[in-house]
Scaffold this motif. Sequence first.
Motif, PDB file in Angstrom:
ATOM      1  N   ASN A  67       0.836  -1.199   0.000  1.00 27.31           N
ATOM      2  CA  ASN A  67       0.000   0.000   0.000  1.00 27.31           C
ATOM      3  C   ASN A  67       0.872   1.252   0.000  1.00 27.31           C
ATOM      4  O   ASN A  67       1.813   1.363   0.789  1.00 27.31           O
ATOM      5  N   GLN A  68       0.542   2.195  -0.868  1.00 26.29           N
ATOM      6  CA  GLN A  68       1.308   3.433  -0.985  1.00 26.29           C
ATOM      7  C   GLN A  68       0.414   4.651  -0.700  1.00 26.29           C
ATOM      8  O   GLN A  68      -0.800   4.566  -0.832  1.00 26.29           O
ATOM      9  N   PRO A  69       1.042   5.782  -0.280  1.00 27.04           N
ATOM     10  CA  PRO A  69       2.478   5.976  -0.072  1.00 27.04           C
ATOM     11  C   PRO A  69       2.927   5.474   1.306  1.00 27.04           C
ATOM     12  O   PRO A  69       2.202   5.622   2.287  1.00 27.04           O
ATOM     13  N   ASP A  70       4.086   4.894   1.335  1.00 27.66           N
ATOM     14  CA  ASP A  70       4.704   4.399   2.570  1.00 27.66           C
ATOM     15  C   ASP A  70       6.170   4.833   2.524  1.00 27.66           C
ATOM     16  O   ASP A  70       7.059   4.037   2.252  1.00 27.66           O
ATOM     17  N   PHE A  71       6.389   6.122   2.755  1.00 30.58           N
ATOM     18  CA  PHE A  71       7.692   6.730   2.499  1.00 30.58           C
ATOM     19  C   PHE A  71       8.822   6.170   3.357  1.00 30.58           C
ATOM     20  O   PHE A  71       9.972   6.167   2.945  1.00 30.58           O
ATOM     21  N   PHE A  72       8.489   5.693   4.555  1.00 30.78           N
ATOM     22  CA  PHE A  72       9.538   5.272   5.485  1.00 30.78           C
ATOM     23  C   PHE A  72       9.911   3.796   5.351  1.00 30.78           C
ATOM     24  O   PHE A  72      10.868   3.337   5.970  1.00 30.78           O
ATOM     25  N   HIS A  73       9.155   3.042   4.549  1.00 27.01           N
ATOM     26  CA  HIS A  73       9.437   1.612   4.467  1.00 27.01           C
ATOM     27  C   HIS A  73       9.533   1.101   3.029  1.00 27.01           C
ATOM     28  O   HIS A  73      10.599   0.677   2.597  1.00 27.01           O
ATOM     29  N   THR A  74       8.441   1.152   2.290  1.00 26.75           N
ATOM     30  CA  THR A  74       8.394   0.430   1.005  1.00 26.75           C
ATOM     31  C   THR A  74       8.369   1.334  -0.225  1.00 26.75           C
ATOM     32  O   THR A  74       8.355   0.829  -1.347  1.00 26.75           O
ATOM     33  N   TYR A  75       8.342   2.650  -0.040  1.00 21.16           N
ATOM     34  CA  TYR A  75       8.148   3.537  -1.183  1.00 21.16           C
ATOM     35  C   TYR A  75       9.236   3.371  -2.251  1.00 21.16           C
ATOM     36  O   TYR A  75       8.932   3.188  -3.433  1.00 21.16           O
ATOM     37  N   ARG A  76      10.498   3.447  -1.867  1.00 25.77           N
ATOM     38  CA  ARG A  76      11.582   3.408  -2.856  1.00 25.77           C
ATOM     39  C   ARG A  76      11.605   2.077  -3.608  1.00 25.77           C
ATOM     40  O   ARG A  76      11.789   2.042  -4.832  1.00 25.77           O
ATOM     41  N   LYS A  77      11.387   0.990  -2.878  1.00 31.50           N
ATOM     42  CA  LYS A  77      11.381  -0.317  -3.529  1.00 31.50           C
ATOM     43  C   LYS A  77      10.185  -0.436  -4.477  1.00 31.50           C
ATOM     44  O   LYS A  77      10.306  -0.979  -5.588  1.00 31.50           O
ATOM     45  N   THR A  78       9.035   0.080  -4.039  1.00 30.89           N
ATOM     46  CA  THR A  78       7.848   0.033  -4.893  1.00 30.89           C
ATOM     47  C   THR A  78       8.043   0.864  -6.150  1.00 30.89           C
ATOM     48  O   THR A  78       7.682   0.436  -7.260  1.00 30.89           O
ATOM     49  N   GLN A  79       8.624   2.060  -6.008  1.00 32.54           N
ATOM     50  CA  GLN A  79       8.894   2.898  -7.173  1.00 32.54           C
ATOM     51  C   GLN A  79       9.815   2.181  -8.166  1.00 32.54           C
ATOM     52  O   GLN A  79       9.588   2.197  -9.379  1.00 32.54           O
ATOM     53  N   LYS A  80      10.820   1.517  -7.636  1.00 29.18           N
ATOM     54  CA  LYS A  80      11.764   0.781  -8.483  1.00 29.18           C
ATOM     55  C   LYS A  80      11.063  -0.362  -9.211  1.00 29.18           C
ATOM     56  O   LYS A  80      11.263  -0.573 -10.425  1.00 29.18           O
ATOM     57  N   ASN A  81      10.208  -1.103  -8.488  1.00 27.74           N
ATOM     58  CA  ASN A  81       9.521  -2.236  -9.104  1.00 27.74           C
ATOM     59  C   ASN A  81       8.452  -1.787 -10.100  1.00 27.74           C
ATOM     60  O   ASN A  81       8.211  -2.454 -11.112  1.00 27.74           O
ATOM     61  N   LEU A  82       7.808  -0.660  -9.823  1.00 30.06           N
ATOM     62  CA  LEU A  82       6.852  -0.113 -10.780  1.00 30.06           C
ATOM     63  C   LEU A  82       7.559   0.295 -12.068  1.00 30.06           C
ATOM     64  O   LEU A  82       7.045   0.085 -13.173  1.00 30.06           O
ATOM     65  N   ARG A  83       8.744   0.881 -11.939  1.00 30.56           N
ATOM     66  CA  ARG A  83       9.494   1.281 -13.122  1.00 30.56           C
ATOM     67  C   ARG A  83       9.898   0.047 -13.939  1.00 30.56           C
ATOM     68  O   ARG A  83       9.849   0.059 -15.167  1.00 30.56           O
ATOM     69  N   ARG A  84      10.286  -1.032 -13.241  1.00 31.99           N
ATOM     70  CA  ARG A  84      10.610  -2.280 -13.942  1.00 31.99           C
ATOM     71  C   ARG A  84       9.398  -2.810 -14.698  1.00 31.99           C
ATOM     72  O   ARG A  84       9.495  -3.251 -15.854  1.00 31.99           O
ATOM     73  N   LEU A  85       8.252  -2.781 -14.040  1.00 27.62           N
ATOM     74  CA  LEU A  85       7.024  -3.250 -14.675  1.00 27.62           C
ATOM     75  C   LEU A  85       6.691  -2.389 -15.889  1.00 27.62           C
ATOM     76  O   LEU A  85       6.322  -2.902 -16.953  1.00 27.62           O
ATOM     77  N   GLU A  86       6.816  -1.084 -15.739  1.00 28.40           N
ATOM     78  CA  GLU A  86       6.549  -0.171 -16.841  1.00 28.40           C
ATOM     79  C   GLU A  86       7.470  -0.452 -18.035  1.00 28.40           C
ATOM     80  O   GLU A  86       7.021  -0.496 -19.184  1.00 28.40           O
ATOM     81  N   ASN A  87       8.747  -0.652 -17.748  1.00 32.57           N
ATOM     82  CA  ASN A  87       9.701  -0.931 -18.827  1.00 32.57           C
ATOM     83  C   ASN A  87       9.412  -2.260 -19.510  1.00 32.57           C
ATOM     84  O   ASN A  87       9.634  -2.415 -20.716  1.00 32.57           O
ATOM     85  N   LYS A  88       8.914  -3.222 -18.731  1.00 32.98           N
ATOM     86  CA  LYS A  88       8.601  -4.534 -19.293  1.00 32.98           C
ATOM     87  C   LYS A  88       7.348  -4.477 -20.180  1.00 32.98           C
ATOM     88  O   LYS A  88       7.325  -5.023 -21.285  1.00 32.98           O
TER      89      LYS A  88
END
Length: 390
Positions: A67-88
Motif C-alpha cells: 500500500n502506498q504511499p509508505d515513504f519510510f518503508h516500502t516507497y523506494r522499492k515500490t517505485q523501483k519495481n513499478l518502473r521495472r514493470l513499466e519498462n517490461k
Amino acid sequence: MKILINVVNARNVGGGLQVVHNFLLGTLKYPCFDVEWYYAVSERLDTVYLNDEFKSKVEGHYFVFPNQPDFFHTYRKTQKNLRRLENKIKPDVIYTILGPCYNFFKHREVIRFVHPWVVTSNPYAWSTLSFKTKVRMKFHIVLLKLLVRRIKYVITQTEAVKQGLIRELAKEPDSIRVVNNVLPAVYASLDNTPIEENSGWVEIPAVGGGEHKNLDIIPEVLKELEETYGIKNYRFHVTLPKSSPVLPIIEQRIKEFGYEDRLINHGNLKQQDLAMLYRKCRISYLPSVLEVFSASTIESMYFQLPTVATELFFNTEVFGDACLYYTPKDVKQAASQIVRAVTDESVRQNLKDKMKIQLTRFNSFEKYFNDTVDFLMEVGEGKHDENKMI
C-alpha cells in the motif's frame, strides 16, 4: 493498446476505493478488444476486495504492491519495481484512478482527479477545520498542485472542477475530460424497494466521512427538531470509522443533549449493507460543504429518498430541482427542510418524480466506463499530444 491501471495507492476504505474496485471489475464485464489491460494493485485491494475469480482471469497481467504511499518503508522499492514493470510492459498509457500518485512514470499518464480542496474549496468548508488542520491542508494543497501540474491528462467529474484546473493550474482544456460519476454497477442487481418498519422511528441516513461532510451539525439539528417542532423520533444514521476525528465531537454533543438513541454509527459499510440501510430510511440528509461529486447524491435518488442538502454547486449540478436545499451550516433551515421532506406528501412525491428523471443522467455505469476508456485510448494514440505540455 496496452493500458496499465495504477492503483497501488488504493489503501483507504471509502468511496474512492469503491470507484477503483468497480472500474477494475468493469474491465472484465465490458471487454474492449482493442485494449490489453494490466493491473498494478495495492495489497488492500488484493486481500480485501478482489476475489480469486477476478485474479485468475487476469493472471499474468496482475501485480500486487505494498500500500502506498509508505515513504519510510516500502516507497523506494515500490517505485523501483513499478518502473521495472513499466519498462517490461511498455504501456501506451497509464491510468492512475486515485490521482495524483506519489509514484512517477515515463509513459503517458492519465489521472482521475477528484480532490475538492484544490480548486473548489469555499469558506464554509474551511470553517469546519481546526487551525492546525487548516495549516496542514494548505501545505497539502500546495503539494497536490505540484503533483497535478506535472501530469498533462486529467479525468474529473464536473465542469466546475475542469474550469478550476484550467484557471488555477493552467491546464489545456482538451487535456481534461469530464466523466460524470454514476450509480455503482453493483446497485443494478440490488433491490431498491422501501422496507416498511413499525418501529416508530423516522430513519435518516447521513452518509460519508471527513470534516467537510459537516456531520457534526447533526446534534444541533436534532436539538432544533425537538425544541421548535417537538420531534423526538427522527434518528440519523452515519457511517464514520472509529478513527474519524469528527466522531468524538458528534458523540460528545449527542451525550450532552441526551440524544444517544437518536444517532447510530455503522462504521464503514459495504455497498450491499448500505443499500439495505437506504431501503429502511424515509429521507436522506447531505450536509456536506465540500465535494467534487458525491456518490450519496445519486444513491439517494436511486433509493427514491427525498433529500435535504446544502445549496452548493456540487449538489445543485446533480440534483437540479429534485432536492430541498438550505444554506450551508444553517441549523434552522436544515431542520425546517427535513420536516418538509418527511411530512409533506405532495413535496415528497414531487421530489421522487423529479429524481427519476434526474437519475437517468447518472445510471449507466457502462457509459461511464466506456467514456473513460475512450479518453484513455485517445491519449494512448497520441491524439492530444499536439497540446503544449504544462
